[in-house]
Design an enzyme around this catalytic site. Structure first.
Site, PDB file in Angstrom:
ATOM      1  N   LEU A   1      -1.863   9.697  -5.991  1.00  0.00           N
ATOM      2  CA  LEU A   1      -0.760   9.127  -5.215  1.00  0.00           C
ATOM      3  C   LEU A   1      -0.478   7.707  -5.700  1.00  0.00           C
ATOM      4  O   LEU A   1       0.654   7.364  -6.034  1.00  0.00           O
ATOM      5  CB  LEU A   1      -1.162   9.135  -3.726  1.00  0.00           C
ATOM      6  CG  LEU A   1      -0.210   8.505  -2.724  1.00  0.00           C
ATOM      7  CD1 LEU A   1       1.106   9.263  -2.667  1.00  0.00           C
ATOM      8  CD2 LEU A   1      -0.838   8.478  -1.319  1.00  0.00           C
TER       9      LEU A   1
ATOM     10  N   PRO B   1       0.271   1.543 -10.142  1.00  0.00           N
ATOM     11  CA  PRO B   1      -0.066   0.120 -10.262  1.00  0.00           C
ATOM     12  C   PRO B   1       0.705  -0.749  -9.255  1.00  0.00           C
ATOM     13  O   PRO B   1       0.167  -1.719  -8.736  1.00  0.00           O
ATOM     14  CB  PRO B   1       0.341  -0.215 -11.709  1.00  0.00           C
ATOM     15  CG  PRO B   1       0.237   1.090 -12.434  1.00  0.00           C
ATOM     16  CD  PRO B   1       0.605   2.149 -11.441  1.00  0.00           C
TER      17      PRO B   1
ATOM     18  N   GLU C   1      -8.400   5.481   0.961  1.00  0.00           N
ATOM     19  CA  GLU C   1      -7.664   6.351   1.903  1.00  0.00           C
ATOM     20  C   GLU C   1      -6.855   5.519   2.903  1.00  0.00           C
ATOM     21  O   GLU C   1      -6.731   5.873   4.078  1.00  0.00           O
ATOM     22  CB  GLU C   1      -8.611   7.287   2.675  1.00  0.00           C
ATOM     23  CG  GLU C   1      -9.643   8.002   1.833  1.00  0.00           C
ATOM     24  CD  GLU C   1      -9.114   9.227   1.111  1.00  0.00           C
ATOM     25  OE1 GLU C   1      -8.100   9.781   1.549  1.00  0.00           O
ATOM     26  OE2 GLU C   1      -9.715   9.614   0.088  1.00  0.00           O
TER      27      GLU C   1
ATOM     28  N   THR D   1      -6.037   1.166   3.421  1.00  0.00           N
ATOM     29  CA  THR D   1      -6.891   0.019   3.759  1.00  0.00           C
ATOM     30  C   THR D   1      -7.028  -0.095   5.284  1.00  0.00           C
ATOM     31  O   THR D   1      -6.249   0.496   6.038  1.00  0.00           O
ATOM     32  CB  THR D   1      -6.281  -1.296   3.233  1.00  0.00           C
ATOM     33  OG1 THR D   1      -5.050  -1.519   3.952  1.00  0.00           O
ATOM     34  CG2 THR D   1      -5.996  -1.248   1.737  1.00  0.00           C
TER      35      THR D   1
HETATM   36  C1  LIG Z   1     -12.509   2.946  -6.246  1.00  0.00           C
HETATM   37  C2  LIG Z   1     -11.153   3.415  -5.802  1.00  0.00           C
HETATM   38  C3  LIG Z   1     -10.816   4.744  -5.901  1.00  0.00           C
HETATM   39  C4  LIG Z   1      -9.537   5.191  -5.556  1.00  0.00           C
HETATM   40  N1  LIG Z   1      -9.218   6.505  -5.717  1.00  0.00           N
HETATM   41  C5  LIG Z   1      -7.929   6.916  -5.504  1.00  0.00           C
HETATM   42  C6  LIG Z   1      -7.533   8.249  -5.777  1.00  0.00           C
HETATM   43  O1  LIG Z   1      -8.340   9.091  -6.148  1.00  0.00           O
HETATM   44  N2  LIG Z   1      -6.222   8.582  -5.651  1.00  0.00           N
HETATM   45  C7  LIG Z   1      -5.286   7.681  -5.225  1.00  0.00           C
HETATM   46  O2  LIG Z   1      -4.112   8.057  -5.123  1.00  0.00           O
HETATM   47  N3  LIG Z   1      -5.626   6.409  -4.929  1.00  0.00           N
HETATM   48  C8  LIG Z   1      -6.926   5.996  -5.053  1.00  0.00           C
HETATM   49  N4  LIG Z   1      -7.290   4.694  -4.780  1.00  0.00           N
HETATM   50  C9  LIG Z   1      -6.252   3.739  -4.409  1.00  0.00           C
HETATM   51  C10 LIG Z   1      -6.335   3.263  -2.972  1.00  0.00           C
HETATM   52  O3  LIG Z   1      -5.893   4.275  -2.115  1.00  0.00           O
HETATM   53  C11 LIG Z   1      -5.495   1.979  -2.897  1.00  0.00           C
HETATM   54  O4  LIG Z   1      -6.220   0.987  -3.611  1.00  0.00           O
HETATM   55  C12 LIG Z   1      -5.254   1.541  -1.484  1.00  0.00           C
HETATM   56  O5  LIG Z   1      -4.366   2.426  -0.843  1.00  0.00           O
HETATM   57  C13 LIG Z   1      -4.656   0.119  -1.420  1.00  0.00           C
HETATM   58  O6  LIG Z   1      -3.556  -0.003  -2.270  1.00  0.00           O
HETATM   59  P1  LIG Z   1      -3.474  -1.245  -3.291  1.00  0.00           P
HETATM   60  O7  LIG Z   1      -4.743  -1.322  -4.032  1.00  0.00           O
HETATM   61  O8  LIG Z   1      -2.212  -1.122  -4.043  1.00  0.00           O
HETATM   62  O9  LIG Z   1      -3.399  -2.517  -2.345  1.00  0.00           O
HETATM   63  P2  LIG Z   1      -2.051  -3.139  -1.741  1.00  0.00           P
HETATM   64  O10 LIG Z   1      -1.242  -2.092  -1.088  1.00  0.00           O
HETATM   65  O11 LIG Z   1      -1.403  -3.987  -2.764  1.00  0.00           O
HETATM   66  O12 LIG Z   1      -2.651  -4.089  -0.601  1.00  0.00           O
HETATM   67  C14 LIG Z   1      -3.179  -5.401  -0.870  1.00  0.00           C
HETATM   68  C15 LIG Z   1      -3.589  -6.016   0.476  1.00  0.00           C
HETATM   69  O13 LIG Z   1      -2.440  -6.152   1.333  1.00  0.00           O
HETATM   70  C16 LIG Z   1      -2.661  -5.467   2.550  1.00  0.00           C
HETATM   71  N5  LIG Z   1      -1.389  -4.888   3.020  1.00  0.00           N
HETATM   72  C17 LIG Z   1      -0.516  -4.130   2.297  1.00  0.00           C
HETATM   73  N6  LIG Z   1       0.560  -3.784   3.063  1.00  0.00           N
HETATM   74  C18 LIG Z   1       0.317  -4.310   4.289  1.00  0.00           C
HETATM   75  C19 LIG Z   1       1.030  -4.300   5.556  1.00  0.00           C
HETATM   76  N7  LIG Z   1       2.182  -3.638   5.692  1.00  0.00           N
HETATM   77  N8  LIG Z   1       0.505  -4.975   6.601  1.00  0.00           N
HETATM   78  C20 LIG Z   1      -0.694  -5.626   6.475  1.00  0.00           C
HETATM   79  N9  LIG Z   1      -1.415  -5.662   5.337  1.00  0.00           N
HETATM   80  C21 LIG Z   1      -0.927  -5.024   4.262  1.00  0.00           C
HETATM   81  C22 LIG Z   1      -3.706  -4.403   2.220  1.00  0.00           C
HETATM   82  O14 LIG Z   1      -4.388  -3.958   3.379  1.00  0.00           O
HETATM   83  C23 LIG Z   1      -4.582  -5.168   1.258  1.00  0.00           C
HETATM   84  O15 LIG Z   1      -5.449  -5.993   1.980  1.00  0.00           O
HETATM   85  C24 LIG Z   1      -8.581   4.253  -5.062  1.00  0.00           C
HETATM   86  C25 LIG Z   1      -8.946   2.901  -4.934  1.00  0.00           C
HETATM   87  C26 LIG Z   1     -10.206   2.488  -5.281  1.00  0.00           C
HETATM   88  C27 LIG Z   1     -10.563   1.024  -5.149  1.00  0.00           C
END
Ligand SMILES: Cc1cc2nc3c(=O)[nH]c(=O)nc-3n(C[C@H](O)[C@H](O)[C@H](O)COP(=O)(O)OP(=O)(O)OC[C@H]3O[C@@H](n4cnc5c(N)ncnc54)[C@H](O)[C@@H]3O)c2cc1C
Length: 387
Positions: A124, A127, A364, A366
């Site tokens: 899903l 970057p 899944e 944050t």
């Molecule tokens: C080890 C690992 C394995 C993973 N495996 C998978 C996988 O198999 N498949 C997959 O699809 N994804 C996977 N992920 C991705 C994971 O689901 C995302 O990292 C997660 O959803 C957060 O997205 P982001 O990293 O883009 O952070 P961002 O969305 O950029 O968030 C950055 C910060 O801003 C906060 N934030 C963002 N929007 C809001 C809001 N509206 N209100 C308040 N706070 C907010 C977040 O909580 C966070 O603190 C994995 C991640 C990791 C670290």
């Protein structure tokens, strides 16, 4: 899904616990430090039938209900959390097919997935699109009887070893879930693994970036057939309810392992003429850790029971994931502190719990996003119930 007979559930959980004690614990630290894929342990998971844990029996799986699955996940995570990573997105992908797939799709993929011969993953995130799924850019362009996929996907756990990817891509009708078959490995058709992410913890299992460059899939790859066009996000986000219960159960496993290590050490380690457990500051930490661990397990069980009863469990799964993951982070930190200097040494597994625990507050959705999910769900239910 049918409920698992309680005796069968206890037997399966006991079998997994024995597997963890005999096979996982003796090798976890070494494999984890080497960031080595645990091939033999994964084969053990396959032999136990866990690649089909929640796959319905009629498609070759164990058909475990979610409360039993959550207990299995806790046992595995108490040994080494990465093992749950190997089966989690695989089972989310299989669950998508079981719930939303056409009969042909179920027959084609589920038996092989349940047997562990075909490995799945969920793709899903991108970057520039994690929490904000509206920003998804990966594109699916129709071309005759095919779709052409272009874009970059980030954070794909199991992405390299998977033979089928549940991929969210934007078709003209909206975000759609495509079940993309591929050869396991760094390259397959127009799909390339462009980066392997080095992680703080959650080692052994690969998390990769994947580029789709004009990769062609047949129209039959659309999950649910033509009716699934534009329906990808609700399908995938629905699957995340199960994913969140999995994360909560994992957190209980890591929290339990950290707590048990702290309990044992606190009775062994002596300072000022007595075991540190007899210093009130340490005893109270243990009491708080045990209380939070128990509360997390009860919330997880409650969410799993609600999911198994067929009711919407978004609020409960969000609460369990939120509370249990914060608990794991706190309990792992306290366990490290109780171990003093040894908590910082690589030879004991407490430092691994401390590095593994933070993933649960991110994965899944944050915990900041869980607050949104819980609040929105509560408000919607309030309005439904009170008009
Ligand atoms: C080890 C690992 C394995 C993973 N495996 C998978 C996988 O198999 N498949 C997959 O699809 N994804 C996977 N992920 C991705 C994971 O689901 C995302 O990292 C997660 O959803 C957060 O997205 P982001 O990293 O883009 O952070 P961002 O969305 O950029 O968030 C950055 C910060 O801003 C906060 N934030 C963002 N929007 C809001 C809001 N509206 N209100 C308040 N706070 C907010 C977040 O909580 C966070 O603190 C994995 C991640 C990791 C670290």
């Amino acid at each position: 899904m049918e409920r698992t007979d309680p005796e069968v559930a206890d037997e399966i959980v006991a079998t997994v616990r024995r597997f963890v004690e005999r096979e996982v614990l003796p090798v976890a630290t070494e494999l984890e430090h080497a960031d080595e894929y645990p091939t033999k342990l994964v084969e053990g998971l396959r032999e136990l039938g866990l690649f089909g844990a929640t796959v319905p029996v009629e498609h070759g799986g164990l058909g475990l209900d979610v409360p039993t699955y959550a207990r299995v996940v806790e046992e595995l995570s108490a040994g080494w959390m990465s093992l749950c990573g190997v089966i989690n997105t695989h089972l989310i992908a299989a669950g998508l097919i079981a719930r939303q797939g056409t009969d042909e799709q179920k027959a084609r993929w589920l038996p092989a997935m349940a047997a562990g011969d075909l490995r799945g993953c969920l793709s899903l995130s991108e970057p520039d699109a994690g929490s904000d799924t509206r920003a998804l850019r990966c594109k699916a362009t129709p071309d005759g009887e095919e779709y052409v996929l272009d874009g970059t996907k980030a954070w794909v756990t199991n992405g390299e070893r998977a033979g089928i990817v549940a991929l969210a891509a934007r078709a003209p009708e909206g975000v759609t879930c495509f079940m993309v078959e591929k050869e396991p490995g760094p390259r397959s058709g127009g799909i390339t693994v462009t980066r392997r992410v080095e992680k703080l913890g959650y080692k052994g299992v690969e998390t990769v970036e994947m580029a789709y460059d004009g990769h062609r899939v047949p129209a039959s790859a659309v999950l649910g057939g033509p009716a699934g066009l534009g329906r990808g996000l609700p399908a995938i986000l629905g699957g995340l309810e199960l994913g969140r219960i999995n994360i909560a159960a994992r957190a209980c496993g890591v929290g339990r392992a950290a707590f048990e290590a702290a309990m044992a050490y606190a009775q062994e380690r002596q300072t000022f003429g007595k075991p540190i457990a007899e210093h009130q500051a340490i005893a109270f930490k243990l009491a708080d850790m045990a209380t939070k661990l128990r509360a997390a397990r009860l919330l997880t069980r409650d969410a799993a029971e609600r999911y198994a009863s067929g009711q919407r469990a978004d609020v409960e799964a969000g609460m369990a994931k939120l509370f249990a993951s914060e608990m794991a982070l706190e309990v792992a930190t306290e366990a490290m502190r109780i171990h003093g200097g040894m908590g910082y040494a690589a030879e004991l597994p407490v430092e691994r719990y401390y590095r593994d625990a933070p993933l649960m507050v991110i994965g899944e959705g944050t915990n900041e996003i869980q607050h949104l999910v819980i609040a929105r769900g509560l408000l919607a239910r309030w309005r439904e119930e009170r008009g």
